[in-house]
Design an enzyme around this catalytic site. Structure first.
Site, short mmCIF file in Angstrom:
data_model
loop_
_atom_site.label_atom_id
_atom_site.label_comp_id
_atom_site.label_asym_id
_atom_site.label_seq_id
_atom_site.Cartn_x
_atom_site.Cartn_y
_atom_site.Cartn_z
N GLU B 50 0.81 -1.23 0.00
CA GLU B 50 0.00 0.00 0.00
C GLU B 50 0.84 1.28 0.00
OE1 GLU B 50 -0.66 -2.62 1.90
OE2 GLU B 50 -2.78 -3.16 1.68
N PHE B 112 -11.51 -7.41 13.61
CA PHE B 112 -10.44 -7.83 12.71
C PHE B 112 -10.17 -6.73 11.69
CE2 PHE B 112 -9.15 -10.04 8.73
CZ PHE B 112 -7.91 -10.46 9.17
N GLN B 113 -8.91 -6.34 11.56
CA GLN B 113 -8.48 -5.29 10.63
C GLN B 113 -9.21 -3.97 10.85
OE1 GLN B 113 -8.34 -7.03 6.64
NE2 GLN B 113 -6.30 -7.83 7.09
N LYS B 162 -18.02 -0.75 5.82
CA LYS B 162 -18.61 -1.71 4.89
C LYS B 162 -20.13 -1.56 4.78
CE LYS B 162 -18.27 -6.40 3.37
NZ LYS B 162 -17.28 -7.45 3.21
N MET B 469 23.92 9.21 2.48
CA MET B 469 23.69 10.52 3.08
C MET B 469 24.10 10.52 4.56
SD MET B 469 22.98 13.15 1.62
CE MET B 469 22.23 14.72 1.53
#
Lengths: 167, 576
Positions: B50, B112-113, B162, B469
């Site tokens: 993502e 969940f999630q 949802k 760097m």
């Protein structure tokens, strides 16, 4: 440069929506602004809340705070109350426990002078209600601390509104 | 007639003219992706992580100027986007990120999630909200696209539970939206602009500082014309690189911690600094007390909260860059500042911007010169680190060149996916990704996205086998104690290692073999003579095969980005 760090006041009209209070307070913590007090309640419109915010800051930071608040979509209007005539009060409960009759009279004397309301009492305890300005409440707390062995203070934060006769 | 939330979602994207959606699936967006299956007008690009997905949308947006659109699921799908959303926030990239959310009756249950993605992101989005009523869905999506793309652009996050996706409601998608707490600025206060112009026109040692706002606001030509009309010297920020062409005689160089000697000195000595579309980030100003100490500062910016934030401004002008420049063009007259221009030119020739070439190793400047020679029109996308600074110093910005880079947040892992997004947006354009061997590994899974979407990016890895760097800081300021910056270091290496030797373990991964596993041609370049032919080969192969081409440039570990200003020092105090 004179930093001019002092207390300043903002009235904020915001959308009365879930999470807006967290976003406003999150702005202060996230950017390390020194938030002293924040109160919130609804207005005559269900969909708009008004906050009274006290911050301690210098001039430059205060300008930035107002700008940052203005960039928030949920903020409808930012009013700087610092230079404005206003009414400002704070609800504060003071409980003075473990006192004898003599000390009780002392409590009532203080209540009379400060225009406080004794709202509850039992054998050894008195509860006072104050709705003074926050700085007056500060003084009161100091006095009570000096005078009594033990006190319990519950402060509600300041609510401010502009005076009617602001030019 | 009522329609489901999922139908309205797709309809809204179509009404907004969304042609490409960058996405990754999951349980809480199954309804939405199923609806997208039926919508032929929207190309749905599947990323591999993502964060990469959102960087791809950023690249798409930077390439096209349009809003990048993202769809990911709830929980980890949502949290994985946060770095890239923050990146878009700092660099003013318009995005609309849709996240799925668990049904409202489960919110707060640690379902969940389930995560509070709106709460997690509110300091890095322009606006974020959970849709709590099906009837608000259309208005909120309209708001999202409006807020993302107007004023100072930025990311907007819309969290859709949802149950809202399934529920029926109004089919209407509004044409316009009125938001009482959001009124983007249009026009400019003429009085204030006149004040700014007057100050500029009376200056004896004026300087223009152009930031990313010029590129975002498509004000490049207006700025160039204005500068020529008045004869003003220009410095740019990294994000403002290309605000005027780099071969323009009035262009002095970049300003800041890795700015050119002439730029930093001239800004420190100017009497009026006309800045436009910049935030005065600490990488530009160095020690604030010593920044442009003799100058009155004019600041033109669309974002009121960027003005007088970091530096105290004498004349603030709230305006879009192009609006202000077009208006000032009416007043512009040439200034008599010949001696000042000569002084700057002397500074330029005193310490010209160039790298010292070593005989036995590839010079980063030479590689970038190769790009300048081979690609007249190209979008160059960088990652973050030394290669990014070298690119910002040496990439020639002409009319057909575009530079996309992660400036504000400095997000390693930005380069490859952003380049893929740009190429997907504009497949006929040459897109070159310049990345380091460190940053490459942060989102290298997106190679699959490139291959499967015909995103034929030319990937140039500057491999110095170090996180350069930070290594540079260690080399100069931390007694060569190369703690956790050597990418060859393994268990068993000496604890007191002070740099590479013949005994060092081999580098992993082997990029050429790795690319081969994707069916991507790759070449390792170790000599100067091979640079140009390899670029020519890369151009040919990417055009013909429509898949990426990878070039690994082996550069020396101890190459430095110079000049540099030590953190906290004034910008005039440079290590040359």
């Amino acid at each position: 440069m004179d930093r001019n760090v002092t207390d300043r006041w903002i009235a904020l009209y915001v959308e009365n929506e879930v999470g807006v209070l967290a976003m406003v307070s999150g702005l202060f913590s996230g950017k390390s602004y020194n938030l002293r007090s924040l109160t919130v309640g609804t207005t005559e419109r269900d969909d708009i809340s008004r906050m009274t915010i006290e911050v301690e800051s210098d001039d430059i930071t205060f300008e930035q705070i107002k700008k940052q608040l203005n960039t928030m979509v949920e903020v409808i209007k930012v009013i700087d109350l610092t230079e404005v005539k206003m009414h400002m009060n704070e609800i504060m409960y003071a409980v003075i426990p473990g006192i004898d009759t003599e000390k009780k009279s002392e409590v009532f004397r203080i209540a009379q002078v400060f225009h406080l309301k004794p709202i509850d009492i039992d054998e050894h305890t008195v509860m006072l209600l104050s709705s003074l300005a926050p700085d007056k409440n500060d003084d009161l707390v100091k006095l009570l601390k000096r005078t009594f062995h033990r006190i319990e203070i519950t402060r509600g934060g300041a609510v401010a509104v502009e005076s009617l006769n602001n030019k | 007639m009522d329609i489901t939330g999922r139908k309205l979602f797709v309809r809204a994207l179509q009404e907004e003219g969304v042609d490409t959606l960058f996405a990754y699936p999951g349980g809480m967006i199954n309804e939405l992706t199923d609806e997208l299956y039926k919508a032929d007008s929207i190309r749905v690009v599947l990323g591999r992580h993502e964060q990469g997905v959102v960087h791809e949308a950023e690249g798409y947006s930077r390439e096209t100027g349009r809003t990048g659109v993202v769809l990911v699921t709830s929980g980890p799908g949502a949290t994985n986007t946060i770095t890239a959303i923050a990146d878009a926030h700092y660099d003013s990239i318009p995005l609309v990120v849709f996240t799925g959310q668990v049904p409202q009756n489960l919110i707060g249950n640690d379902a969940f999630q389930e995560v509070d993605i709106v709460g997690m992101t509110h300091s890095v989005v322009k606006y974020g909200v959970t849709v709590r009523n099906r009837d608000d869905l259309g208005r909120i999506i309209k708001m999202a696209f409006f807020i993302a793309s107007t004023g100072r652009p930025g990311p907007v996050l819309i969290d859709i539970p949802k149950d809202i996706q399934i529920q029926s409601g109004s089919s209407e998608y509004p044409d316009t939206v009125d938001i009482r707490g959001y009124k983007p600025i249009s026009g400019v206060h003429i009085g204030q602009l006149k004040k700014a112009y007057k100050l500029l026109s009376q200056a004896e040692r004026p300087m223009i500082l152009a930031g990313g706002g010029i590129n975002i606001g498509h004000a490049n030509e207006a700025l160039t014309e204005f500068v020529h009309k008045m004869g003003l010297p220009v410095v740019t920020t990294i994000m403002g690189r290309g605000a005027i062409p780099t071969d323009d005689p009035y262009f002095i160089g970049n300003l800041g911690l890795h700015g050119s000697f002439a730029s930093n000195k001239a800004v420190s000595e100017c009497d009026v600094l006309f800045s436009i579309g910049t935030r005065f980030n600490d990488r530009i100003t160095g020690d604030l007390n010593e920044f442009a100490p003799h100058a009155k500062i004019i600041h033109v910016d669309i974002d009121t909260s960027s003005i007088s934030r970091n530096v105290v401004v004498d004349v603030p002008v709230v305006s879009d860059a192009i609006t202000a420049l077009v208006k000032m063009m009416e007043w512009a007259k040439p200034l008599k500042i010949q001696s000042w221009i000569e002084e700057i030119n002397n500074l330029k020739s005193e310490y010209p911007l160039e790298m010292k070439k070593k005989k036995e190793t590839l010079c980063p400047e030479t590689i970038i010169d190769g790009i300048n020679t081979c690609f007249k029109e190209a979008t160059v996308v960088t990652d973050v680190g030394q290669h990014q600074m070298w690119t910002s110093q040496f990439l020639a910005m002409r009319k057909g060149t575009k530079l996309i880079t992660s400036g504000g947040l400095g997000t390693m892992g930005f380069g490859l996916p952003a380049a893929i997004g740009a190429k997907i947006a504009d497949p006929d354009r040459c897109v070159i990704c310049i990345t380091g061997d460190g940053g490459m590994q942060m989102n290298m899974q997106e190679m699959a996205t490139a291959v499967t979407n015909n995103a034929a990016v030319i990937i140039c890895i500057f491999n110095n086998q170090y996180l350069g760097m930070v290594r540079q800081q260690q080399q100069l300021f931390y007694g060569k104690r190369y703690e956790i910056t050597c990418l060859r270091r393994r268990t068993g290496c000496s604890p007191d290692c002070k740099g590479p030797s013949d005994a060092c373990p081999p580098y992993v991964p082997d990029y050429v073999k790795w690319a081969d596993s994707y069916g991507v041609s790759a070449v390792r370049v170790e000599s100067e003579e091979a640079i140009i032919p390899t670029f020519e080969q890369a151009e040919k192969v990417t055009k013909a095969k429509k898949i990426p081409f990878l070039i690994e440039f082996m550069i020396s570990s101890d190459e430095l980005v110079l000049p540099m200003v030590k953190n906290g020092s004034p910008i005039s105090d440079m290590i040359l």
